[in-house]
Enzyme design. Structure first.
Site, PDB file in Angstrom:
ATOM      1  N   CYS A 106      71.873   8.623 -71.313  1.00  0.00           N
ATOM      2  CA  CYS A 106      71.302   7.253 -70.900  1.00  0.00           C
ATOM      3  C   CYS A 106      70.146   7.342 -70.195  1.00  0.00           C
ATOM      4  O   CYS A 106      69.288   8.182 -69.139  1.00  0.00           O
ATOM      5  CB  CYS A 106      72.507   6.563 -69.706  1.00  0.00           C
ATOM      6  SG  CYS A 106      71.925   5.693 -68.956  1.00  0.00           S
ATOM      7  N   LYS A 141      66.527  -0.046 -17.894  1.00  0.00           N
ATOM      8  CA  LYS A 141      65.991   0.488 -18.895  1.00  0.00           C
ATOM      9  C   LYS A 141      66.810   0.312 -20.404  1.00  0.00           C
ATOM     10  O   LYS A 141      65.845  -0.169 -20.980  1.00  0.00           O
ATOM     11  CB  LYS A 141      65.894   2.000 -19.214  1.00  0.00           C
ATOM     12  CG  LYS A 141      63.953   1.924 -18.521  1.00  0.00           C
ATOM     13  CD  LYS A 141      63.639   3.303 -18.643  1.00  0.00           C
ATOM     14  CE  LYS A 141      62.503   4.136 -18.601  1.00  0.00           C
ATOM     15  NZ  LYS A 141      62.441   5.196 -18.765  1.00  0.00           N
ATOM     16  N   CYS A 152      76.020   3.965 -65.816  1.00  0.00           N
ATOM     17  CA  CYS A 152      74.853   2.819 -65.260  1.00  0.00           C
ATOM     18  C   CYS A 152      76.048   1.516 -65.390  1.00  0.00           C
ATOM     19  O   CYS A 152      74.767  -0.054 -65.782  1.00  0.00           O
ATOM     20  CB  CYS A 152      74.114   3.281 -64.761  1.00  0.00           C
ATOM     21  SG  CYS A 152      72.906   3.305 -65.949  1.00  0.00           S
ATOM     22  N   CYS A 173      68.929  -4.839 -75.826  1.00  0.00           N
ATOM     23  CA  CYS A 173      68.990  -3.427 -75.938  1.00  0.00           C
ATOM     24  C   CYS A 173      68.127  -3.340 -75.345  1.00  0.00           C
ATOM     25  O   CYS A 173      66.674  -2.874 -75.477  1.00  0.00           O
ATOM     26  CB  CYS A 173      69.363  -2.926 -77.008  1.00  0.00           C
ATOM     27  SG  CYS A 173      68.905  -1.050 -77.130  1.00  0.00           S
ATOM     28  N   ASP A 197      69.538  15.621 -31.708  1.00  0.00           N
ATOM     29  CA  ASP A 197      69.350  15.281 -33.279  1.00  0.00           C
ATOM     30  C   ASP A 197      69.776  16.929 -34.473  1.00  0.00           C
ATOM     31  O   ASP A 197      70.788  17.150 -34.680  1.00  0.00           O
ATOM     32  CB  ASP A 197      69.073  14.383 -33.306  1.00  0.00           C
ATOM     33  CG  ASP A 197      67.795  14.073 -33.166  1.00  0.00           C
ATOM     34  OD1 ASP A 197      67.392  15.180 -32.772  1.00  0.00           O
ATOM     35  OD2 ASP A 197      67.388  13.136 -33.055  1.00  0.00           O
ATOM     36  N   ASP A 237      75.750   7.227 -19.182  1.00  0.00           N
ATOM     37  CA  ASP A 237      75.648   8.718 -18.483  1.00  0.00           C
ATOM     38  C   ASP A 237      74.844   8.441 -17.033  1.00  0.00           C
ATOM     39  O   ASP A 237      74.317   9.622 -15.903  1.00  0.00           O
ATOM     40  CB  ASP A 237      74.713   9.914 -19.058  1.00  0.00           C
ATOM     41  CG  ASP A 237      74.895  10.615 -20.052  1.00  0.00           C
ATOM     42  OD1 ASP A 237      74.982  11.011 -19.485  1.00  0.00           O
ATOM     43  OD2 ASP A 237      73.739  10.983 -20.657  1.00  0.00           O
ATOM     44  N   CYS A 282      70.945   1.947 -81.709  1.00  0.00           N
ATOM     45  CA  CYS A 282      70.258   2.522 -80.352  1.00  0.00           C
ATOM     46  C   CYS A 282      71.259   4.449 -79.948  1.00  0.00           C
ATOM     47  O   CYS A 282      70.730   5.079 -79.819  1.00  0.00           O
ATOM     48  CB  CYS A 282      69.433   1.637 -79.047  1.00  0.00           C
ATOM     49  SG  CYS A 282      68.623   0.649 -80.238  1.00  0.00           S
ATOM     50  N   CYS A 334      70.349   6.734 -66.142  1.00  0.00           N
ATOM     51  CA  CYS A 334      70.927   7.210 -65.267  1.00  0.00           C
ATOM     52  C   CYS A 334      71.164   8.379 -65.520  1.00  0.00           C
ATOM     53  O   CYS A 334      71.702   9.894 -64.782  1.00  0.00           O
ATOM     54  CB  CYS A 334      72.050   7.052 -64.869  1.00  0.00           C
ATOM     55  SG  CYS A 334      73.564   7.183 -66.126  1.00  0.00           S
TER      56      CYS A 334
END
Ligand SMILES: O=c1ccn([C@@H]2O[C@H](COP(=O)(O)OP(=O)(O)O[C@H]3O[C@H](CO)[C@@H](O)[C@H](O)[C@H]3O)[C@@H](O)[C@H]2O)c(=O)[nH]1
Ligand SMILES: [Mn+2]
Ligand SMILES: [Zn+2]
Ligand SMILES: [Zn+2]
Length: 946
Positions: free
Chosen positions: A148, A291, A128, A103, A648, A321, A136, A151
């Site tokens: 928890c 390149k 989790c 625990c 982007d 391209d 406990c 998590c």
């Protein structure tokens, strides 16, 4: 199934097309225009649009074809293990398993699930499985904070004994409905102190600025004003950068559950029934085979074809391209080689599946591989890869020397069978007078071609050098898209960029970990990470400019053979097409290709079953023509967005503005890996391009200050930061250039306190940030250094060029970064070969070099002066020295880069910088723009009370 010859026949037949193709280049001439040297002169050579569909077939290793072979093996495996799924199919090992089931609260053993039973352990948290014993747990539920401790999921009432049963195939199937991924907030013990430090820093900053503003230096007004303006700007830019990091999150995926939903059914599927995994079109962009060596692109393509995903659900589109013969031919070789490589990868589950990287791994490949055939096959494979390399390199050599009689097309014989993912070579049409919009234009061409040919609902975008390093990467992304309620709002899943072949100390901060492990995780807690151009899986609908679906519908509790919320929707498109549709509208939006328009209406992707390949191909060529986008919304509302060379950021921004969210996925094994510029000049040019793209965004239509109705506030702050950061270079330059700024502000104890408080809070935020993110101090420091180096060179140039574009309309150029071929010069680690030291002259080197010289001179002169004039001048000197030192240590990697391997600074740089530095210091001494001459004899005294 189209060979080059068939393609030519197709083209010949398209009489109407030929008319459309203006003027002299009516038919394809394989002549000197194919010549690499002419192409090298610039990328604007008008090229015929060409498209060849190459299909290979898999090598037969077993009676079944290779894709199914791995599945057969798997079935056998499952049967052997009596339907207990293999370890990778099981849940991620619960924390309990790792920590020995003690625990975590009281340290006692975690007891059995039910009092009367032996066997299964008690599980407090179903999310989790964080080990907490029953007493406990009961206490936490009654009097504690009821969540928890790991998590932070609220404990659900456990009535009586039933803990989750141990995973078995049956139970897994029942859980098939569970979430495929989970958001893991950073532990509050790490984040809360961090937030506190931020607040403290904010307060200290406020006091500091207040102090600076309330204490003007009357005899040095200019200096004072400049410094205050700079400091206020620094404060603002810090706030812009800091606050989007307030809610950092991590994520966890459950590939096992995805497999269960899709693969298991795929296994037991009836003949002909397709896999449940959604199809994905992969886009690979390349432009310059000199390149970007063909071997690099080949490796990327091979890693895509060998990805761990049903072969009939993957199509790989390569955008060339540069319309380079060389790229095409090496791709044909690649397709051929893939017939051996892909089955090998799938059979032995090797990683990574880019052969160059795989064979250069310095690991014991025999470890954990017990398959008897493996050693033999691997050796054979390696030999074949070497032969493949020889062939590709021979092509490169051939491309270098143009044969006088002109080139001839290499004739591919039709490949029988169809067990590999499709591989499509695309080279769009370019003509003078048409803006081809760089990479964004190439991507839009690909999205249309793929829409016509395959129309997968998801699209993975990779740069030619970013190979798939984790063959489950696409599955990881699917864990988010296929998650019923939340997944429907996800427009893209971005993976971090990781790199090979960077020098050990990452001198020029190429890894960008501060960005990828801190900023992006922060954004993920708001509306999602930005799109960074590669390693990103998109939802096709989001690329088409549709808004996210409005009301997230509850997952239907259905029988397990249906995917809730995915794939079976029978509703019409979510009114995304502006104004609710209508043929006119959608033509204005997407252009005049019936086949493409039809494809945009297919809700679940795919092409109509009746479509004839020849017609599709004709249509694909049509949507590639350079005039196709005229008077459409391509690039403004649809697809990759034009107007910035960092297409982007803009493309992702546009989606966030529509209300989509994105997801940051960071699997333990890096999903994709690419190459980064190794030497200083290339790196500066790259950073210049990014910064310039940002300035273009700021001055463009999509200014994040006001654009985008549905953008969340903190997300907006982050985008504003992305757009304005190059401007920080101006105050930075001022600070680095004006040593008298260094006047120590610490004269009264109160001021000293403010100063120390500020300093301490800066350190604290830094340290705490590193703690939650796991970024190392060295990486952070490199980032700081490069922030200064790039700031006083590339960002400065970007601001200048950006203004030039606004004022004088000077177009910006996309300078492609060179990629090292293969890993010969130290690839997999090290990368300290010649490239690192390669020196290429660029004007970007001048400002940092001048600053370096000026500050070094400043240090020497200062010390000399102080020695000459005695004790009392040591006080102010300390301040000056401190700042000069600050500048020099930040520019240190730059100095190293300048000196190269021989540790000699190139003469041209020396001359330039000494010249500039001396002009500057002369001006400084003579005119002294800020300091109004004091009355005393000590003329060069600083104006601020020091
Ligand atoms: O006209 C062009 C120019 C570039 N590219 C491709 O764009 C990609 C990125 O170019 P690279 O020189 O490698 O730039 P990086 O700075 O390394 O790339 C980052 O930054 C770019 C924006 O500046 C993004 O497009 C990239 O995805 C992102 O990885 C490469 O695959 C190129 O082949 C084209 O297809 N057409
Ligand atoms: Mn790149
Ligand atoms: Zn306990
Ligand atoms: Zn938990």
């Amino acid at each position: 199934m189209f060979t080059a010859r068939e393609r030519e026949r197709e083209e010949g037949r398209g009489a109407t097309k030929a008319r459309k193709r203006a003027s002299s280049r009516g038919h394809r001439k394989p002549s000197e225009e194919e010549d690499g040297s002419e192409r090298r002169a610039g990328h604007r050579i008008p090229r015929e649009n060409e498209l060849v569909l190459i299909r290979g077939h898999g090598e037969v290793l077993l009676p079944t074809h290779p894709v199914h072979f791995s599945i057969v093996l798997w079935v056998a495996f499952l049967l052997l293990r009596r339907l207990t799924p293999p370890p990778w199919l099981q849940n991620p090992p619960p924390v309990a398993a790792r920590s020995g089931r003690v625990c975590e609260i009281c340290g006692e053993q975690v007891g059995p699930a039910a009092a009367a039973e032996e066997g299964d352990l008690f599980v407090a948290c179903n999310e989790c499985a964080f080990p907490v014993c029953r007493p406990c747990y009961e206490y936490e539920r009654r009097e504690g904070n009821q969540v928890c401790p790991h998590c932070k999921t609220r404990y659900r009432r456990l009535k009586g004994p039933p803990p989750p049963p141990p995973a078995t195939a049956t139970s897994l199937r029942r859980r098939g409905r569970q979430a495929l991924s989970r958001k893991v907030p950073m532990a509050s013990s790490k984040v809360n102190p961090y937030r506190m430090a931020i607040v403290l820093r904010l307060v200290a900053l406020g006091f500091f600025l207040r102090h600076r503003m309330l204490n003007p230096a009357p005899d040095a007004a200019g200096l004072w004003l400049t410094s205050v303006v700079c400091e206020v700007w620094f404060a603002v830019s810090w706030i812009l950068d800091q606050f989007p990091k307030w809610f950092p999150v991590d994520r966890e995926t459950y590939l096992d559950r995805l497999s269960l939903r899709c693969d298991l059914r795929y296994l037991w599927r009836r003949e002909g029934e397709p896999s449940r995994l959604a199809a994905v079109d992969v886009f690979v962009s390349t432009v310059d085979p000199l390149k970007e060596p063909p071997l690099v692109t080949a490796n990327t393509v091979l890693s895509v074809l060998a990805v761990d995903y049903p072969a009939d659900r993957i199509s790989c589109f390569v955008s060339d391209d540069g319309a380079a013969m060389l790229t095409f031919e090496s791709l044909a070789e690649t397709a051929e080689f893939a017939r051996r490589w892909v089955p090998f990868c799938k059979r032995f589950a090797v990683e990574p599946r880019a052969p160059e990287m795989y064979f250069s791994q310095k690991v014991d490949f025999l470890k954990d591989k017990v398959h008897p055939a493996f050693v033999k096959e691997r050796r054979a494979m390696k030999r074949e890869y070497e032969e493949f390399k020889v062939r590709v390199n021979a092509l490169v050599a051939k491309a270098m020397r143009a044969p006088p009689e002109g080139r001839t097309m290499k004739d591919g014989t039709p490949w029988p069978g169809n067990n590999l993912p499709r591989l499509v070579y695309v080279s769009r049409e370019k003509r003078p007078g048409f803006d081809h919009h760089k990479k964004a234009g190439a991507m839009n061409a690909l999205i249309r071609v793929s829409g016509v040919l395959t129309n997968a609902p998801f699209v993975l975008n990779l740069d030619c050098d970013h190979y798939v390093n984790n063959s489950k990467a696409i599955r990881e992304a699917m864990c988010f898209f296929m998650d019923p309620p939340a997944g429907r709002k996800v427009c893209f899943v971005q993976f971090p960029q990781r790199f090979d072949g960077i020098d050990r100390h990452d001198r020029y901060a190429n890894r960008n970990t501060v960005f990828f492990d801190i900023n992006m995780k922060g954004l993920d807690g708001i509306q999602g990470p930005a799109y960074v151009g590669t390693g990103c899986v998109f939802r096709r609908r989001a690329l088409y400019g549709h808004p996210p679906p409005e009301r997230p519908r509850r997952p239907r509790m259905v029988t397990c053979d249906c995917l809730p919320g995915f794939g079976r929707r029978k509703k019409k498109p979510d009114g995304g097409v502006a104004g609710g549709g209508g043929e006119m509208n959608i033509e204005r939006r997407f252009g005049l290709s019936p086949a493409f328009l039809t494809s945009t209406l297919m809700d679940e992707g795919g092409v109509p079953p009746c479509s004839a390949p020849a017609a599709l191909l004709r249509e694909a060529i049509h949507v590639l023509s350079c005039a196709y986008e005229d008077k459409t919304e391509w690039g403004s509302e649809v697809g990759w967005i034009y107007g910035s060379i960092t297409e982007d950021i803009l493309t992702g921004f546009k989606m966030h503005c529509r209300g989509w969210r994105s997801v940051y996925c960071n699997p333990r094994r890096a999903a994709f890996k690419g190459s980064a510029p190794v030497n200083l000049s290339d790196r500066l040019v790259q950073v210049l391009r990014w910064a310039l793209g940002s300035v273009e965004i700021l001055f463009g239509r999509h200014n994040p200050l006001w654009y985008g109705r549905r953008l969340k506030a903190l997300q907006r702050v982050a985008y504003v930061n992305t757009a304005v950061y190059p401007f920080t270079s101006l105050p930075l330059l001022a600070y680095c250039a004006l040593p008298p700024f260094a006047c120590s502000p610490a004269s009264s104890s109160c001021r000293r306190l403010v100063f120390i408080g500020l300093f301490a809070s800066i350190v604290a935020t830094g340290v705490l940030e590193l703690r939650w993110s796991g970024v190392s101090v060295e990486e952070w420091w490199r980032n700081e250094q490069f922030w200064v180096i790039g700031g006083v060179s590339a960002h400065l140039a970007a601001v200048a060029q950006g203004l030039l574009k606004v004022v004088a309309g000077v177009e910006t150029r996309f300078t492609v970064t060179s990629k090292a071929a293969g890993t010969e010069d130290g690839g997999g680690g090290g990368g300290e070969g010649g490239e690192l030291y390669a020196f290429k002259w660029t004007a970007l080197l001048i400002p940092p070099a001048s600053l370096l010289v000026a500050n070094l001179i400043g240090v020497v002169a200062g010390v000399a002066e102080a020695l000459a004039s005695g004790y009392q001048s040591w006080g102010p000197l300390f301040g000056k020295l401190f700042f000069a030192f600050w500048v020099v240590v930040h520019l240190y990697p730059f100095l190293k880069g300048l000196m190269g391997r021989e540790k000699k600074i190139p003469t041209i740089v020396v001359i330039w910088s000494v010249l500039l530095a001396s002009i500057f210091s002369l001006l400084w001494v003579r005119i002294d723009p800020f300091v109004i001459r004091a009355t005393g004899p000590d003329v060069r005294q600083c104006g601020i009370n020091c």
